[in-house]
Design an enzyme around this catalytic site. Structure first.
Site, mmCIF file in Angstrom:
data_model
loop_
_atom_site.group_PDB
_atom_site.id
_atom_site.type_symbol
_atom_site.label_atom_id
_atom_site.label_comp_id
_atom_site.label_asym_id
_atom_site.label_seq_id
_atom_site.Cartn_x
_atom_site.Cartn_y
_atom_site.Cartn_z
ATOM 1 N N PHE A 190 0.859 -1.186 0.000
ATOM 2 C CA PHE A 190 0.000 0.000 0.000
ATOM 3 C C PHE A 190 0.889 1.228 0.000
ATOM 4 O O PHE A 190 1.645 1.469 0.938
ATOM 5 C CB PHE A 190 -0.958 0.050 1.203
ATOM 6 N N ASP A 244 9.346 3.183 2.076
ATOM 7 C CA ASP A 244 8.122 3.919 2.387
ATOM 8 C C ASP A 244 7.839 3.735 3.871
ATOM 9 O O ASP A 244 7.303 2.724 4.307
ATOM 10 C CB ASP A 244 6.952 3.404 1.538
ATOM 11 N N LYS A 277 2.328 11.184 7.280
ATOM 12 C CA LYS A 277 1.534 10.913 8.481
ATOM 13 C C LYS A 277 2.068 11.609 9.748
ATOM 14 O O LYS A 277 1.822 12.787 9.923
ATOM 15 C CB LYS A 277 1.377 9.405 8.662
#
Ligand code: PLP
Length: 426
Positions: A146, A233, A274
């Site tokens: 993802f 990531d 985030k």
């Protein structure tokens, strides 16, 4: 509708249903306030937040230091665009590059944009530095990844629901199984046009799928051997979530992103988002050294909001909180406690198969078919008992509280979770 007027949960849900696109399926709870590890719904009921907005709220809801930095900057200067300089961006860039020990940073807003940025940098590097033939560059990605929701990013997803009828897709990606060093080696050996590997150190959305301890180390070594960029990531796993500053730090517990640690698999390109803002504001970033980042020249990439003064102020404050409050150590300590407590429960459980994760990024796997509603029903019962979590991929429930939690609160949460699970045992 006046924003000052109180509305009920039912009314709020009806408004979203009628006027909002149906691109999410939220748990039926309507929140109006957050502080630290807690959130409150519009009826005043208090919950432990065990999702932390997918690990964006690592520093806890409305952390005063972050909110102060944000409101002070918001009253002074919010946006100049990159057509002009502002007095905050350079400070943020110096701070974040020293913090993570890279030469340079490219600031963006959302995680998906940062992933897109990494892909663009890697392709340009492949053509201009590695010498790959025009249009031939390939990026290796992993199954069940993802990395976000843009057209290019879903091009290399294998979630059919996320892809169906959104094509045609962007070419240039090779998919291999996750946590499979041999498959990676084979893919790198078979193709001379590999720009790099794009990988999550732990697959969060896939269900906190935690690879072998040495997977990142092997990935790092293989990329070096084949002159390909190792792109991590860490949008979900980074910034103390998994019990170290970055998941690629391995089992290192020190507070600085340390260069010397043998467990550290240093990425060529580090992707953050985030918790880079503590959930206060969209802030993402791509970090790399000069020999990679310098392939990007004026006019070749950008964003109106990327690197704006509010984001810069918020980003610095959010990273300071992680260090000042020792969130990596706390995450590691409480994560171990959490898994130990749940393992004790699982010994005598029929409904829970296993618990896995690192630091405070954990998941339990429910012993039921993937399309069953058991995980959803458990999350509804957890909500009723004062704890908010969300199923991911059918029968898996992710548990990721804010990292500012203390031990007493964590044990209270364990007790809510096990009490709730008990009612589902047959
Ligand atoms: C959330 C996430 C993204 C996308 O971030 P957005 O801010 O939602 O665009 C990308 N990669 C990983 C690993 C994520 O968890």
């Amino acid at each position: 509708m006046h924003t000052s007027k109180n509305i009920t949960s039912q009314q709020a849900i009806e408004l979203e249903d009628k006027f909002g696109a149906h691109n999410y399926h939220p748990l039926p709870v309507v929140l109006k306030k957050g502080e630290g590890v807690h959130v409150w719904d519009v009826e005043g009921k208090k919950y432990y937040d065990f999702l932390s907005a997918y690990s964006a709220v690592n520093q806890g809801h409305c952390h005063p230091k972050i909110i102060n930095a944000m409101s002070r900057q918001a009253e002074t200067l919010t946006l100049t665009s990159r057509a002009f300089h502002n007095d905050m961006l350079g400070r943020f860039e110096e701070y974040i590059t020293e913090y993570f020990k890279f030469d340079k940073v490219l600031p963006m807003n959302t995680g998906a944009e940062a992933v897109e940025t990494a892909i663009k940098i890697a392709r340009k590097w492949a053509y201009e530095v590695k010498g790959v033939d025009e249009k031939e560059a390939q990026i290796i990605v992993c199954e069940n990844n993802f990395h976000g929701r843009t057209t290019t990013v879903i091009s290399f997803s294998n979630d059919e629901n996320a892809r169906k009828n959104f094509g045609p897709f962007t070419p240039g990606f090779i998919k291999i199984p996750y946590d499979d060093t041999e498959a990676l080696e084979k893919a790198l050996e078979e193709n001379d046009n590999i720009a790099g590997l794009l990988v999550e150190p732990i697959q969060g959305e896939a269900g906190v799928y935690t690879p072998a301890d040495d997977y990142m180390k092997h990935a790092r070594e293989l990329c070096t051997k084949h002159n390909a960029l190792f792109m991590a990531d860490e949008i979900q796993t980074g910034i103390a979530r998994t019990g170290s500053l970055l998941a690629v730090c391995g089992n290192c517990t020190c507070e600085n992103r340390c260069e010397q640690q043998s467990t550290y698999s240093r990425p060529d390109i580090l992707i953050l988002g985030k918790a880079l803002s503590g959930g206060a504001y969209p802030v993402s970033a791509v970090l790399a050294d000069n020999h990679i980042m310098n392939v990007i020249k004026p006019g070749q990439h950008g964003s109106t909001f990327g690197g704006n003064p509010v984001a810069a102020a918020v980003g610095m404050a959010a990273l300071e909180v992680v260090k000042d409050e020792h969130l990596a150590q706390n995450s590691r300590k409480l994560g171990e406690l959490f898994r130990n407590e749940l393992e004790k429960y699982i010994e005598n459980s029929k409904i829970v198969k296993l618990v896995r994760g690192r630091g405070l990024l954990n998941a339990i796997v429910i012993n039921d078919s993937e399309d069953s509603s058991t995980a959803w029903d458990i999350c509804i019962a957890l909500r009723d008992n004062g704890l908010l979590a969300k199923p991911t991929h059918g029968n898996i429930i992710r548990f990721a509280p804010p990292l500012v939690m203390n031990q007493e609160q964590l044990l209270d949460c364990v007790s809510i979770i096990t009490r709730t699970l008990l009612t589902f045992e047959k």
